[in-house]
Scaffold this active site. Structure first.
Site, mmCIF file in Angstrom:
data_model
loop_
_atom_site.group_PDB
_atom_site.id
_atom_site.type_symbol
_atom_site.label_atom_id
_atom_site.label_comp_id
_atom_site.label_asym_id
_atom_site.label_seq_id
_atom_site.Cartn_x
_atom_site.Cartn_y
_atom_site.Cartn_z
ATOM 1 N N GLN A 24 -3.796 -4.889 6.412
ATOM 2 C CA GLN A 24 -5.529 -4.881 5.287
ATOM 3 C C GLN A 24 -5.793 -3.034 5.341
ATOM 4 O OE1 GLN A 24 -7.753 -8.857 6.383
ATOM 5 N NE2 GLN A 24 -7.900 -8.237 4.093
ATOM 6 N N CYS B 93 -11.983 -12.717 0.122
ATOM 7 C CA CYS B 93 -11.118 -11.435 1.103
ATOM 8 C C CYS B 93 -10.981 -10.944 0.463
ATOM 9 C CB CYS B 93 -9.628 -12.075 0.414
ATOM 10 S SG CYS B 93 -8.033 -10.822 1.564
ATOM 11 N N LEU B 94 -11.251 -9.500 1.601
ATOM 12 C CA LEU B 94 -12.067 -8.203 2.008
ATOM 13 C C LEU B 94 -10.644 -6.904 0.806
ATOM 14 C CD1 LEU B 94 -12.938 -7.403 5.994
ATOM 15 C CD2 LEU B 94 -14.556 -7.969 3.053
ATOM 16 N N HIS C 50 -1.790 -12.997 6.363
ATOM 17 C CA HIS C 50 -1.875 -11.260 5.762
ATOM 18 C C HIS C 50 -1.060 -10.839 6.765
ATOM 19 C CE1 HIS C 50 -5.207 -10.320 3.545
ATOM 20 N NE2 HIS C 50 -6.082 -10.477 3.991
ATOM 21 N N HIS D 156 -5.478 -18.285 7.370
ATOM 22 C CA HIS D 156 -5.756 -16.678 6.156
ATOM 23 C C HIS D 156 -5.531 -15.422 6.912
ATOM 24 C CE1 HIS D 156 -8.571 -14.696 3.084
ATOM 25 N NE2 HIS D 156 -8.319 -13.296 3.461
ATOM 26 N N GLU D 157 -5.888 -15.182 7.626
ATOM 27 C CA GLU D 157 -5.290 -13.401 8.785
ATOM 28 C C GLU D 157 -4.050 -13.774 8.915
ATOM 29 O OE1 GLU D 157 -6.919 -11.895 8.035
ATOM 30 O OE2 GLU D 157 -9.179 -12.627 7.972
ATOM 31 N N GLY E 105 -12.742 -11.694 9.220
ATOM 32 C CA GLY E 105 -11.822 -11.629 10.112
ATOM 33 C C GLY E 105 -10.932 -10.542 9.113
#
Ligand code: ZN
Length: 170
Positions: free
Chosen positions: A52, A98-99, A144, A140-141, A47
């Site tokens: 991000q 997480c990226l 963000h 999660h997204e 995701g």
């Protein structure tokens, strides 16, 4: 042509801003969405949210590799202005990465099933139910988009650990 964009890391203020709603979808948004999908693939993520890659707008993409045991996997979700309209009382505790926080995973409790309302990339209103890993990735997204990172929500401060670089993150 899609471009792999640079992923912003924890500490970057854009990750802590509440992202703006998309009022009207433009051609620039289509390019942004394509870039988000290729960036997520290139980073081996499940995701990615627009902040991000430094864009403070309410757009997220989610895609889990097809796995028969994982409902909703193998599908690319493009979510514009996504919201959780319902959530199950049952929660599930699971590791997340997480990226924007590479090399770490931590345990977060989240509702097991959610109903998601959003707009798709054509501007159509969509509403669907998600469960398990897909539901987790979508939540999660959406976090963000509100400037929230999973490390803010660990089930306990010590439930975070280092991982190898090649495990999947979102
Ligand atoms: Zn993330």
């Amino acid at each position: 042509m899609s471009t792999v964009r640079k992923i912003r890391m924890i500490g970057d203020p854009v990750l802590r801003k509440k992202a703006k709603k998309v009022a009207k979808l433009t051609r620039d948004h289509q390019k942004l969405i394509d870039d988000m999908v290729v960036t997520m693939h290139a980073a081996n993520g499940v995701g990615l949210a627009a902040p991000q890659i430094g864009v403070s707008e309410r757009i997220a993409v989610v895609e889990l590799e097809l796995d028969e045991k994982v409902p909703g996997s193998g599908q690319t979700y493009v979510l514009i202005n996504p919201e959780i309209s319902q959530m199950s009382p049952e929660q599930d505790e699971h590791a997340e990465g997480c990226l924007s926080i590479p090399g770490w995973q931590g345990e977060v409790a989240r509702p097991l099933r959610v109903t998601v309302k959003a707009m798709d990339r054509k501007g159509n209103r969509i509403k669907f139910e998600a469960e398990g890993h897909v539901a987790r990735a979508i939540q999660h997204e959406i976090d963000h988009l509100d400037g929230v990172l999973y490390v803010d929500k660990l089930i306990a401060p010590d439930r975070i650990w280092r991982i190898q670089d090649n495990e999947s993150e979102d």
